[in-house]
Scaffold this active site. Sequence first.
Site, mmCIF file in Angstrom:
data_model
loop_
_atom_site.group_PDB
_atom_site.id
_atom_site.type_symbol
_atom_site.label_atom_id
_atom_site.label_comp_id
_atom_site.label_asym_id
_atom_site.label_seq_id
_atom_site.Cartn_x
_atom_site.Cartn_y
_atom_site.Cartn_z
ATOM 1 N N GLY A 15 0.790 -1.235 0.000
ATOM 2 C CA GLY A 15 0.000 0.000 0.000
ATOM 3 C C GLY A 15 0.817 1.276 0.000
ATOM 4 N N ASN A 17 1.600 3.171 -2.527
ATOM 5 C CA ASN A 17 0.922 4.178 -3.355
ATOM 6 C C ASN A 17 -0.269 4.773 -2.606
ATOM 7 O OD1 ASN A 17 2.016 4.592 -6.207
ATOM 8 N ND2 ASN A 17 2.140 2.368 -5.985
ATOM 9 N N HIS A 112 0.018 1.236 -13.156
ATOM 10 C CA HIS A 112 0.684 0.027 -13.654
ATOM 11 C C HIS A 112 2.177 0.327 -13.775
ATOM 12 C CE1 HIS A 112 1.013 -3.811 -15.691
ATOM 13 N NE2 HIS A 112 1.833 -3.213 -16.538
ATOM 14 N N THR A 144 -10.431 0.036 -18.040
ATOM 15 C CA THR A 144 -11.456 -0.460 -18.961
ATOM 16 C C THR A 144 -11.389 -1.983 -18.940
ATOM 17 O OG1 THR A 144 -9.944 -0.470 -20.836
ATOM 18 C CG2 THR A 144 -11.195 1.555 -20.484
ATOM 19 N N LEU A 147 -7.587 -5.236 -20.221
ATOM 20 C CA LEU A 147 -6.621 -5.207 -19.113
ATOM 21 C C LEU A 147 -5.386 -4.360 -19.448
ATOM 22 C CD1 LEU A 147 -5.921 -6.501 -16.291
ATOM 23 C CD2 LEU A 147 -4.599 -8.186 -17.589
ATOM 24 N N ASP A 148 -5.075 -3.417 -18.559
ATOM 25 C CA ASP A 148 -3.887 -2.551 -18.679
ATOM 26 C C ASP A 148 -3.853 -1.737 -19.980
ATOM 27 O OD1 ASP A 148 -3.007 -3.506 -16.212
ATOM 28 O OD2 ASP A 148 -1.759 -5.072 -17.086
ATOM 29 N N GLN A 176 8.735 7.125 -8.644
ATOM 30 C CA GLN A 176 7.967 7.939 -9.603
ATOM 31 C C GLN A 176 6.464 7.702 -9.450
ATOM 32 O OE1 GLN A 176 9.312 10.338 -11.586
ATOM 33 N NE2 GLN A 176 11.114 9.821 -10.389
ATOM 34 N N GLU A 177 6.086 6.449 -9.167
ATOM 35 C CA GLU A 177 4.661 6.155 -8.943
ATOM 36 C C GLU A 177 4.107 7.048 -7.846
ATOM 37 O OE1 GLU A 177 3.459 2.016 -8.674
ATOM 38 O OE2 GLU A 177 5.334 1.366 -9.565
HETATM 39 C C1 GAR Z 1 3.051 -0.943 -7.505
HETATM 40 O O1 GAR Z 1 4.306 -0.955 -8.117
HETATM 41 C C2 GAR Z 1 1.962 -0.914 -8.550
HETATM 42 O O2 GAR Z 1 2.290 -0.170 -9.692
HETATM 43 C C3 GAR Z 1 1.853 -2.368 -8.882
HETATM 44 O O3 GAR Z 1 1.946 -3.046 -7.660
HETATM 45 C C4 GAR Z 1 2.771 -2.259 -6.789
HETATM 46 C C5 GAR Z 1 2.037 -2.068 -5.492
HETATM 47 O O4 GAR Z 1 2.832 -1.424 -4.527
HETATM 48 N N1 GAR Z 1 0.612 -2.664 -9.569
HETATM 49 C C6 GAR Z 1 0.475 -3.623 -10.478
HETATM 50 O O5 GAR Z 1 1.378 -4.362 -10.793
HETATM 51 C C7 GAR Z 1 -0.901 -3.706 -11.110
HETATM 52 N N2 GAR Z 1 -0.886 -4.576 -12.242
HETATM 53 P P1 GAR Z 1 2.166 -0.706 -3.302
HETATM 54 O O6 GAR Z 1 1.201 -1.708 -2.658
HETATM 55 O O7 GAR Z 1 3.308 -0.389 -2.375
HETATM 56 O O8 GAR Z 1 1.450 0.525 -3.791
#
Ligand code: GAR
Length: 207
Positions: A15, A17, A112, A144, A147-148, A176-177
Amino acid sequence: MRAMKRIVILISGRGSNMEAIVRAARQERWPADIAAIISNRPDASGLAFASAHGIPTAVVSNKEYPTREAFDDALQAVIDRFSPDLVVLAGFLRILTGSFVEYYAGRIINIHPSLLPSFPGLATHRQALAAGVKVHGATVHFVTADLDHGPIVAQAAVPVLADDTEEILSARVLAQEHLIYPSAIRWFVEGKLSVDNGRVHIATATQ
Ligand code: GAR
């Protein structure tokens, strides 16, 4: 006073993000409430952060439902208890049914860890290293049924360096996310996003 937008965030694990979004929403005083954090895994470590910050949490364990449809129906019912304007997928590692995605069309967003449309699916950092790309990154997009592949709201690119491992590259992308996801969601809650022909327009001037 603008109406507060209600945000429900779905997680499956760490979690980080979700944390970045919660912190930005509070520090920047978005016109938004984080109404709930929902996990499909009871042991998701992100749930502790949510509780510690006074955010309601819920668990809808996919293991308790015999089919994808039954799980998505249960998840939808729990999400709707919190009347969200926006559903945020933040490391929610489940493929959602078409009818679930359709129900939240235009108000469900995902991050993603690749520069879509490159490397959809799992193990994106491994895919990037195997392909030998020199830039990699992350994408925020509307969800949508494809997927992705939904309309792209924001992307960030990072270099891929010679000695990178999956772990090092994923950490570089994750940093960056944590920047692009909060800003993309802020644009949404401020009403700045519109989608035209599969392309996202971001209103820049204050109107
Ligand atoms: C993140 O890197 C996110 O982009 C990825 O999972 C991670 C979760 O980290 N999502 C995917 O791969 C979706 N297909 P977090 O729980 O620390 O946010």
